[in-house]
Structures are given as structure tokens and as C-alpha cells.
Design an enzyme around this catalytic site. Structure first.
Site, short mmCIF file in Angstrom:
data_model
loop_
_atom_site.label_atom_id
_atom_site.label_comp_id
_atom_site.label_asym_id
_atom_site.label_seq_id
_atom_site.Cartn_x
_atom_site.Cartn_y
_atom_site.Cartn_z
N ASP A 231 0.90 -1.31 -0.09
CA ASP A 231 0.09 0.00 0.00
C ASP A 231 0.84 1.29 -0.10
OD1 ASP A 231 -2.60 -1.19 0.28
OD2 ASP A 231 -1.95 -2.03 2.01
N ASP B 187 -6.83 -3.26 -5.26
CA ASP B 187 -6.52 -1.91 -4.57
C ASP B 187 -5.19 -1.53 -5.24
OD1 ASP B 187 -7.97 -4.26 -3.24
OD2 ASP B 187 -7.81 -3.02 -1.36
N1 GLY Z 1 -7.11 -1.33 0.56
C1 GLY Z 1 -7.97 -2.01 1.45
C2 GLY Z 1 -9.53 -1.86 1.45
O1 GLY Z 1 -9.77 -1.07 0.59
O2 GLY Z 1 -10.06 -2.04 2.67
#
Ligand code: GLY
Length: 385
Positions: free
Chosen positions: A100, A162
């Protein structure tokens, strides 16, 4: 560019003024925090317990948007202080960091650098980009999502929708070093995602598992949605916004076409709801009604980005749902009180949880970002991703 009616322009400018009145207070009250959610209207603090948490860039990122719009130095101070706090996730706490890194460092340090040219901010963004690039599986052609956890499942072949939002960090890294290596990684991952996450009807899977030695698709999982085969709304938002960003950064039309395909599917789902409020999963059972405002805000921001790019005749198709979404959520989900910290309520982390309808920081972030873009009629003065 997009064009708003004079009534809408006035409406969204007024909305931003209300947000600014509240956020001026919140920027001071939460100065020493990295908020994720809020309890009884008071921000929690990830700085104390979980500095490597994936959402920790949204607070400084949101402060930067407020600064860009208002020029208020407090926002800049709070943003910079937030970055100083989350920097340790790149160093002493690096073992906890997953893929992330764009969420964490592109909208915080990356934007800081783009606005001010500050060396430290550039160094943070560059380091983050290199850590992200290191997660690329060369044989599989994808970026690994999460880390192995003692006693957990082998997730070395897992990739999630994501991750598209992290790719701009790599595209920008290529610009920093005048070297396409980072772009090759980002494009390989985006291509693989296009091939294996997006279903023929335009909906998106959340998690897929690949053979780590060949890159062959093994299976997919329901992830944070209702179940396998369903359509987790935040995942759909990552697909819309993520693919349009890959188009913006590379100019490769297939990414825009994919963003439009998912957007068309999502707009169809929204049209089925009489109040236009975003469900947590577009294929969830009728009852209970579980919303996810964070998905709504991110969908709106992604749609505005598409509207600003497509031909004149297509713009309204994407812009109008974005405007309807923001207005519907403003009426039902927003807390403008200056005495409480969160702005957008009714966020939901995942469908299968009892923690639904809570404020979540990225809901505030995308809501503010979308309104910022609307009042600027999305001129290309700044791209936050
Ligand atoms: N990236 C994790 C979520 O969207 O919860």
C-alpha cells in the site's frame, strides 16, 4: 476539463467552505494524530499503535488538499507533521508494510514534493517506490499484496484490485530517475489486473491468487465483499480510479477503456438504488442494508477524472453520477459539526464484519478530493495521484 452548471458550482463551493470551517478546527485538534476512524466523534490515532497501517497517508494527503485550496498554513503544518510521523513506517517499522505504498506516500510525501520541491518529501516517495517495486514477482508479472503472517495462509501469489491505486508512485518514480523500469513493473501489474480481475460484465474481483512460478491464475476470493462472485463496491472504485490513473500516466488507451467499462457497470448499479447511496457490495442481499460511503466518494472522484478526459459528448455520462453521489451522501452521511472530527460517516471496512457504518479517513479524503475537483472543473493544475 469538465463544466458545472452555475447552480452546481455554487453548491460545491459552498460545500467546500463548510468543510474548511470544520477542518480548520480538526487540523489543530488532531495535529498529533494519524487518524483512521473516530469514536464518539473523536479521531483515533494510528501513530500510537499501527504506524505501518495502509491508510496512514490519507490524513496528511487530505491536509494537502485543504492547503492547496485555502492556502491556510495550518493545513501545511499538519500535513508535514503527519509525514514526519509516518516516515518511520519506511524505516524502523518496514516489516509491517505491504503493497500500500502509494496510498501511504504518494498522496502525502509525493504531493508535498510536487507542491514544494522539498528534498525529504522526494526521498520518502522514492524510497516508498523502491519498496513497492521490490514486491514485483518477475515470473508471475504481478505485485504481491500482503505479507506472510506466522501461521497464516501462503499468500505469496495474491494480488488485489486495490493495488492499482499504488501504481502512480511507480510511474512518477520513472520520471524522477529518467528510467522506465518502474513503469514496466506498473504496466505489467495493470495488464495482469485487467486480464484477471475484471469480469466480462465490468465488475471486479477483489483478490486473485497466481502461481508464483508461472503467473497462471489459480483462483479468486470474495475478499472484503459479500462472497465469492459478488461485487465489493470499494473494489469497483479502486478499479475505476486505478485504471484511469494508469491511463493518465501512460497514455495507453486500454486502461481508459477498462476504467470506462467498470464505471458503466457501477453507474448501472447506482441507478438501481432509488436514493443513489453506495452499498457495500453491489450484489449483497436486500437486507441488511449496508452502505460504504468510502466507496461512493472514491467512485465519484474516479468518475470525475474520467469525465475530464473523455470527449465532450461523453462527459455528462460520467460527471452526472459523480455529482449525484456526492449530493446524496452530503444529505445523508456528512457531519459538518465543528465539534467532531470525522466528516463522512457510514464507511464500512468489509461486508462480513460487525464494524459497519463508521467514519473512515479515506472516505473523508476522497469526498474532499472529489469536491475539490468539481469546484476547479478539473483543470489539470494538480493531480493528487
Ligand atoms: N485496501 C484495503 C481496503 O480497501 O480496505
Amino acid at each position: 476539463m469538465i463544466k458545472l452548471s452555475p447552480e452546481d458550482k455554487k453548491y460545491f463551493e459552498g460545500l467546500f467552505e463548510k468543510i474548511d470551517k470544520k477542518m480548520k478546527k480538526v487540523a489543530v485538534r488532531s495535529y498529533n494524530k494519524i487518524p483512521y476512524t473516530a469514536v464518539n466523534g473523536v479521531h483515533d490515532d494510528k501513530n500510537l499503535v499501527d504506524i505501518e497501517w495502509w491508510t496512514n497517508g490519507f490524513w496528511p494527503g487530505m491536509m494537502w488538499i485543504m492547503y492547496v485550496q485555502t492556502g491556510d498554513e495550518q493545513y501545511k503544518k499538519t500535513a508535514t507533521h503527519g509525514e514526519d510521523m509516518i516516515r518511520k513506517a519506511l524505516h524502523t517499522n518496514i516489516t509491517g508494510v505491504g503493497h500500500d505504498l502509494g496510498f501511504m506516500y504518494d498522496i502525502s510525501a509525493g504531493v508535498h514534493y510536487r507542491l514544494t520541491g522539498t528534498r525529504q518529501a522526494k526521498a520518502d516517495a522514492m524510497l516508498a517506490a523502491n519498496v513497492l517495486a521490490g514486491r514485483f514477482n518477475i515470473k508471475g508479472g504481478f505485485i504481491r499484496a500482503w505479507n506472510y503472517r506466522e501461521g497464516g495462509t501462503d499468500n505469496s501469489g495474491w494480488a488485489i484490485i486495490d493495488c492499482l491505486m499504488n501504481l502512480p508512485l511507480l510511474y512518477r518514480m520513472s520520471d524522477f530517475v529518467h528510467d522506465e523500469r518502474y513503469t514496466y513493473i506498473a504496466k505489467a501489474h495493470a495488464d495482469k489486473t485487467m486480464e484477471n480481475h475484471i469480469r466480462p460484465d465490468g465488475s471486479s474481483k477483489h483478490i486473485v491468487s497466481y502461481d508464483t512460478k508461472t503467473g497462471e491464475l489459480i483462483e479468486d476470493f470474495g475478499g472484503q465483499g459479500y462472497q465469492l462472485g459478488s461485487s465489493w463496491s470499494r473494489g469497483q472504485s479502486w478499479a475505476i480510479y486505478g485504471f484511469v490513473l494508469s491511463y493518465i500516466h501512460t497514455g495507453d488507451i486500454k486502461y481508459l477503456e477498462t476504467a470506462k467499462k467498470v464505471a458503466k457497470y457501477v453507474i448501472g448499479c447506482l441507478e438501481e438504488e432509488k436514493d443513489y447511496l453506495p452499498l457495500c457490495d453491489f450484489r449483497q442481499p436486500k437486507e441488511p442494508v449496508i452502505y460504504d460511503s468510502t466507496a461512493g466518494a472514491c467512485i465519484a472522484s474516479g468518475l470525475i477524472e474520467i469525465a475530464s478526459i473523455v470527449d465532450e459528448g461523453e462527459k455528462a455520462f460520467y460527471l452526472e453520477p459523480a455529482i449525484k453521489l456526492i449530493k446524496a451522501m452530503t444529505n445523508k452521511f456528512v457531519d459538518f459539526s465543528e465539534d467532531t472530527d470525522p466528516l463522512l460517516l457510514y464507511g464500512t471496512e468489509r461486508y462480513n464484519t460487525n464494524k459497519y457504518h463508521i467514519p473512515i479517513i479515506y472516505g473523508d479524503y476522497y469526498y474532499i478530493e472529489a469536491i475539490y475537483k468539481l469546484i476547479h472543473e478539473k483543470r489539470d493544475d494538480i493531480l493528487f495521484w
